[in-house]
Design a protein around this motif. Structure first.
Motif, mmCIF file in Angstrom:
data_model
loop_
_atom_site.group_PDB
_atom_site.id
_atom_site.type_symbol
_atom_site.label_atom_id
_atom_site.label_comp_id
_atom_site.label_asym_id
_atom_site.label_seq_id
_atom_site.Cartn_x
_atom_site.Cartn_y
_atom_site.Cartn_z
ATOM 1 N N PHE A 56 0.882 -1.160 0.000
ATOM 2 C CA PHE A 56 0.000 0.000 0.000
ATOM 3 C C PHE A 56 0.920 1.210 0.000
ATOM 4 O O PHE A 56 1.779 1.338 0.873
ATOM 5 C CB PHE A 56 -0.899 0.020 1.240
ATOM 6 N N MET A 57 0.754 2.073 -0.985
ATOM 7 C CA MET A 57 1.663 3.200 -1.142
ATOM 8 C C MET A 57 0.859 4.489 -1.259
ATOM 9 O O MET A 57 -0.057 4.575 -2.077
ATOM 10 C CB MET A 57 2.502 2.993 -2.408
ATOM 11 N N THR A 58 1.188 5.481 -0.436
ATOM 12 C CA THR A 58 0.538 6.783 -0.500
ATOM 13 C C THR A 58 1.523 7.780 -1.094
ATOM 14 O O THR A 58 2.666 7.880 -0.629
ATOM 15 C CB THR A 58 0.100 7.245 0.899
ATOM 16 N N VAL A 59 1.073 8.482 -2.137
ATOM 17 C CA VAL A 59 1.930 9.439 -2.840
ATOM 18 C C VAL A 59 1.148 10.722 -3.103
ATOM 19 O O VAL A 59 -0.078 10.744 -3.023
ATOM 20 C CB VAL A 59 2.445 8.858 -4.183
ATOM 21 N N GLN A 60 1.863 11.771 -3.445
ATOM 22 C CA GLN A 60 1.231 13.012 -3.880
ATOM 23 C C GLN A 60 0.694 12.811 -5.297
ATOM 24 O O GLN A 60 1.306 12.113 -6.109
ATOM 25 C CB GLN A 60 2.235 14.169 -3.864
ATOM 26 N N SER A 61 -0.432 13.421 -5.607
ATOM 27 C CA SER A 61 -1.060 13.220 -6.913
ATOM 28 C C SER A 61 -0.208 13.739 -8.068
ATOM 29 O O SER A 61 -0.391 13.334 -9.204
ATOM 30 C CB SER A 61 -2.440 13.875 -6.953
ATOM 31 N N SER A 62 0.749 14.604 -7.786
ATOM 32 C CA SER A 62 1.601 15.157 -8.844
ATOM 33 C C SER A 62 2.861 14.321 -9.099
ATOM 34 O O SER A 62 3.619 14.615 -10.021
ATOM 35 C CB SER A 62 2.004 16.586 -8.491
ATOM 36 N N LEU A 63 3.090 13.266 -8.309
ATOM 37 C CA LEU A 63 4.274 12.424 -8.478
ATOM 38 C C LEU A 63 4.261 11.751 -9.853
ATOM 39 O O LEU A 63 3.216 11.293 -10.318
ATOM 40 C CB LEU A 63 4.315 11.348 -7.392
ATOM 41 N N MET A 64 5.416 11.671 -10.496
ATOM 42 C CA MET A 64 5.530 10.971 -11.773
ATOM 43 C C MET A 64 5.709 9.479 -11.501
ATOM 44 O O MET A 64 6.544 9.083 -10.690
ATOM 45 C CB MET A 64 6.705 11.506 -12.589
ATOM 46 N N VAL A 65 4.897 8.656 -12.177
ATOM 47 C CA VAL A 65 4.873 7.207 -11.968
ATOM 48 C C VAL A 65 5.276 6.520 -13.269
ATOM 49 O O VAL A 65 4.827 6.910 -14.346
ATOM 50 C CB VAL A 65 3.448 6.759 -11.551
ATOM 51 N N ASP A 66 6.122 5.482 -13.178
ATOM 52 C CA ASP A 66 6.513 4.690 -14.347
ATOM 53 C C ASP A 66 5.442 3.647 -14.624
ATOM 54 O O ASP A 66 5.227 2.744 -13.819
ATOM 55 C CB ASP A 66 7.846 3.977 -14.111
ATOM 56 N N VAL A 67 4.760 3.779 -15.760
ATOM 57 C CA VAL A 67 3.717 2.836 -16.160
ATOM 58 C C VAL A 67 4.251 1.994 -17.313
ATOM 59 O O VAL A 67 4.794 2.525 -18.284
ATOM 60 C CB VAL A 67 2.428 3.578 -16.586
ATOM 61 N N VAL A 68 4.098 0.682 -17.186
ATOM 62 C CA VAL A 68 4.537 -0.240 -18.234
ATOM 63 C C VAL A 68 3.475 -0.233 -19.325
ATOM 64 O O VAL A 68 2.294 -0.473 -19.059
ATOM 65 C CB VAL A 68 4.727 -1.661 -17.665
ATOM 66 N N GLU A 69 3.893 0.062 -20.538
ATOM 67 C CA GLU A 69 2.946 0.107 -21.649
ATOM 68 C C GLU A 69 2.575 -1.313 -22.070
ATOM 69 O O GLU A 69 3.424 -2.207 -22.049
ATOM 70 C CB GLU A 69 3.554 0.874 -22.819
ATOM 71 N N PRO A 70 1.306 -1.525 -22.433
ATOM 72 C CA PRO A 70 0.890 -2.866 -22.865
ATOM 73 C C PRO A 70 1.679 -3.314 -24.092
ATOM 74 O O PRO A 70 2.041 -2.497 -24.939
ATOM 75 C CB PRO A 70 -0.587 -2.699 -23.215
ATOM 76 N N GLU A 71 1.929 -4.610 -24.149
ATOM 77 C CA GLU A 71 2.656 -5.154 -25.297
ATOM 78 C C GLU A 71 1.761 -5.129 -26.521
ATOM 79 O O GLU A 71 0.582 -5.448 -26.447
ATOM 80 C CB GLU A 71 3.091 -6.586 -25.007
#
Length: 73
Positions: A56-71
């Protein structure tokens, strides 16, 4: 891999945290611009019938997140 702001992440997205991939299972929006993500291992299928969150991770809404793009096919 692409970077998006935390408030743009959707349930079911695959993200990378410390070089390990996880699915976003649930998102809870908190006060003061905070978002809490429930993460489960990407090696396990998403299912509403099992509870397999490991982080469970709480972050600020402006944080940049690494999203894996679908293959692509």
């Amino acid at each position: 891999m692409k970077q998006i702001r935390a408030h743009e992440v959707k349930p079911g997205d695959k993200v990378e945290v410390f070089s390990v991939e996880y699915f976003i299972r649930y998102i809870r929006y908190r006060a003061a611009g905070e978002i809490q993500f429930s993460l489960q291992p990407a090696s396990e299928p998403l299912s509403p019938f099992t509870c397999n969150e490991v982080i469970f991770m709480t972050v600020q809404s402006s944080l940049m997140v690494d999203v894996v793009e679908p293959e692509s096919d």
